[in-house]
Design an enzyme around this catalytic site. Structure first.
Site, short mmCIF file in Angstrom:
data_model
loop_
_atom_site.label_atom_id
_atom_site.label_comp_id
_atom_site.label_asym_id
_atom_site.label_seq_id
_atom_site.Cartn_x
_atom_site.Cartn_y
_atom_site.Cartn_z
N GLU A 1 1.02 -1.26 -0.16
CA GLU A 1 0.00 -0.01 0.05
C GLU A 1 0.86 1.06 0.13
O GLU A 1 0.44 2.08 -0.69
CB GLU A 1 -0.91 -0.04 1.16
N HIS B 1 -11.88 -6.03 7.65
CA HIS B 1 -12.48 -5.50 6.42
C HIS B 1 -13.72 -4.62 6.69
O HIS B 1 -14.67 -4.75 5.88
CB HIS B 1 -13.07 -6.61 5.70
#
Lengths: 360, 324
Positions: free
Chosen positions: B60, B129
């Protein structure tokens, strides 16, 4: 391919033995040789003057490149004006090579209204879009993915531009170094990483940063070439970086250049290296001074002499003094400017806060 | 006009902007051939090719770091962070680099990157999530934070974000990715960033919310109506810049405020809304401000239904401000 446990030999030019009987060959035209030499002398002179300003309390901080001038100037000259430089702390000298005015260099350190950055960054955080010298933060290695991204963008736009990504030895421990190396390898980005391995990240020596044999070897894990260069040999630094830049421009992908050198001064004006290292080692490195070595090389070929040296040093000193005089005469930054450039357009909240700050 | 889901509206905006401006590039994990794990980037790879739709290595900080470099060079990158929960490896690149580039360079180097990321709970995603961590980013000067709650806004706000000169964190409420459908114009349009939307008008009390919580608020408002309470639902749409006037105008009208957000309560963005009302509209309040939020626990897996604010909790809050 070098082994991870065995240090590969340094690439050197200045001390390479000449062919017996042959006249000493010159790898570059004389004006280029003199540009390298003058570039090194200029940084050392500027550094010494700026460090004095810091000691006198006229600027808040300064980091010199003393002893590392060959790595800075040799690699810096290998990039073309159209190339982009993503610097770290000790590459201000590269901005000067790219015609960054001394006034802006000094003004960035002073941080008043003459400063292009409007007094917003600590000294030595030079940036100027006109010379493709990109703004950097003090967080280590973060500029490396930017350099890779810009290189990917240049290729997408079909521009023959190479990005120079500068780092120190300490940066090789950061995640962003590995991320940048990996992206560069995967996309074969036109980027050249130049690591000035000056043996110390503030107080921590290279042995505590990595167990690998030097830094150049790390490139192998990312699928591209690493080269280990005598960082106090300006011709070696120039020629190795030039080769990497040419390769990148021709579509040959990235290279990691490790310039092995030594930080003779403190990390910055706030640091006292005698607390953590044996300064006798520093004296040994001073005998391998990059400027003296190259001066002797030039003098042996009749390309430089004492009067030239004296004339050039006087010229640089007076140019720096003039720049300091002009910059220090400029007014401080306007307090209201603190609220500008946060966004392209100032939102209502910031307009209100500006009124509050200015007592309006 | 076509009936689109939020997800299809995001996809439509990406296609529209990529056709309009060849500087727009998309990058991230699985965004290329796979079209994204939610299919938000479906069809982009086939239409625009691997130069402009980049499947990246799994890192990321590299996705955001290289996107920054692309933006400095002049592109308009739109990186995707697969789940907002995965954004923290890039946190430094976002808060210290992306958000500060324009400022620290004295305006020389703007970095117009739009980070898209699905966020929020309600999909049985557990700790990693489900998070709703917008407050970290809204706390960062130099970064805009935009959150749509309808298909129309998803397309119009994303188009605005991509055309914006500043970096934008564009958070997509994944719980309503496929459940909320509405008519969306096929033609090009934008929705301005920094303007709130009155999702439902009312005069009894105001609920301030964003993202998936807008739909929870609307459900609660419908139930409150049965008891004669006319709830106004204000969809903030953009946390930075915040439409303060819209918040204050609604409170001045109703005199009662419920602040609804699914992030952990403490230090959440709703606290900023509460402070704004307390500082600038206290004299209009008929009752204390009440917050309905996620709890100060890590996001749970099996107990998600206990954690997430729902219409029942919102109705209880409405009762509290109405019966003070």
């Amino acid at each position: 391919m070098s082994s991870p446990t065995e240090v590969s030999p340094l690439y050197q030019v200045l001390d390479a033995p000449a062919e017996p009987g042959a006249p000493p060959a010159s790898p570059l035209p004389t004006p280029d040789l003199l540009r390298l030499y003058r570039g090194m002398v200029r940084i050392r002179t500027v550094d010494s003057r700026m460090l004095n300003l810091q000691r006198q309390g006229r600027i808040g901080f300064y980091g010199t490149a003393t002893g590392e001038e060959a790595a800075v100037v040799g690699s810096g000259c290998a990039f073309e004006p159209r190339d982009w430089i993503f610097p770290a702390l000790r590459q201000g000298g590269i901005a000067l090579l790219r015609d960054y005015p001394l006034d802006l260099y000094v003004a960035q350190c002073v941080g008043n209204s003459a400063d292009l950055l409007r007094g917003r960054q600590m000294p030595c955080h030079y940036s100027d879009r006109r010379i493709h010298f990109v703004s950097w933060s003090s967080v280590i290695a973060t500029q490396l993915p930017h350099a890779v991204g810009a290189a990917m963008a240049a290729r997408l736009r079909r521009d023959p531009v190479v990005c120079g990504a500068y780092l120190g030895d300490g940066a090789t421990s950061e995640g962003d170094f590995h991320v940048a190396m990996n992206f560069a390898g995967v996309y074969r980005a036109p980027v050249v990483f130049v690591c000035q391995n000056n043996q110390f990240a503030i107080s921590v020596p290279i042995e505590r940063q990595t167990a690998s044999a030097g830094i150049a070897v790390k490139a192998a894990a990312y699928g591209f070439e690493g080269v280990r260069v005598d960082g106090n040999d300006v011709l070696a630094c120039y020629l190795a970086t030039r080769k990497a830049v040419d390769k990148a421009r021709a579509g040959g992908g990235p290279t990691l250049v490790e310039a092995v050198t030594y930080r003779r001064g403190g990390h910055s004006s706030s640091d006292d290296p005698s607390r953590y290292r044996d300064e006798r080692v520093t004296e040994e490195w001073a005998r391998r001074d990059p400027i003296l070595r190259f001066r002797r090389w030039l003098e042996a070929r009749g390309l430089w002499n004492d009067p030239e040296e004296e004339r050039f040093q006087t010229e640089v000193k007076s140019a720096v003094d003039e720049a300091i005089r002009r910059v220090e005469a400029a007014p401080p930054v306007d307090p209201g400017s603190m609220f500008e450039d946060v966004f392209a357009e100032m939102p209502a909240q910031l307009r209100a806060q500006r009124r509050e700050a200015l007592g309006e | 006009m076509a009936i689109l889901t939020v997800l299809q509206a995001v996809n439509a905006a990406l296609k529209q902007e990529m056709r309009r401006d060849d500087r727009v590039v998309v990058l991230g994990e699985d965004v290329g051939k796979n079209g994204g794990v939610f299919r938000a980037t479906e069809g982009l790879y086939d239409e625009f090719g691997s130069d402009r739709v980049l499947d990246t290595p799994l890192a990321e900080s590299g996705i955001i770091g290289t996107a920054i470099g692309m933006a400095l060079y002049g592109l308009r990158p739109v990186p995707e962070i697969q789940f907002l929960d995965f954004i923290y490896p890039a946190f430094d690149q976002i808060v210290n680099e992306l958000a500060k580039f324009r400022y620290r360079s004295g305006g020389q180097y703007p970095a117009p990157v739009v980070i898209r990321s699905p966020y929020g709970g309600g999909i049985r995603g557990g700790h990693y999530h489900s998070q709703s961590s917008e407050a970290y980013f809204a706390h960062t000067p130099g970064l805009k934070v935009v959150i749509p709650s309808t298909p129309y806004d998803a397309k119009g706000l994303l188009a605005s974000a991509i055309r914006d000169e500043d970096p934008v964190l564009f958070l997509e409420p994944k719980r309503i990715y496929r459940t909320v459908k509405a008519e969306v114009p096929d033609t090009e349009y934008t929705v301005p960033i920094g303007v709130a939307r009155i999702a439902r008008e009312g005069r009894s009390c105001s609920i301030f919310c964003y993202g998936a919580m807008v739909h929870v608020a609307l459900e609660a408002a419908e139930k409150a109506k049965e008891k004669g309470t006319e709830v106004e639902v204000v969809d903030l749409r953009s946390l930075v810049p915040l439409d303060e006037e819209a918040v204050l105008a609604s409170v001045r009208k109703t005199g009662r405020a419920v602040v609804l957000y699914e992030a952990p309560r403490t230090g959440g963005f709703g606290a900023e809304i509460s402070a704004l009302i307390a500082e600038r509209a206290l004299e209009y309040l008929e009752a204390p401000i009440v917050r309905v939020a996620g709890f100060d626990t890590p996001f749970p897996y099996t107990l998600e239904h206990v954690y997430m604010p729902d219409a029942r909790r919102v109705l209880a809050a409405v009762d509290r401000v109405m019966n003070f």
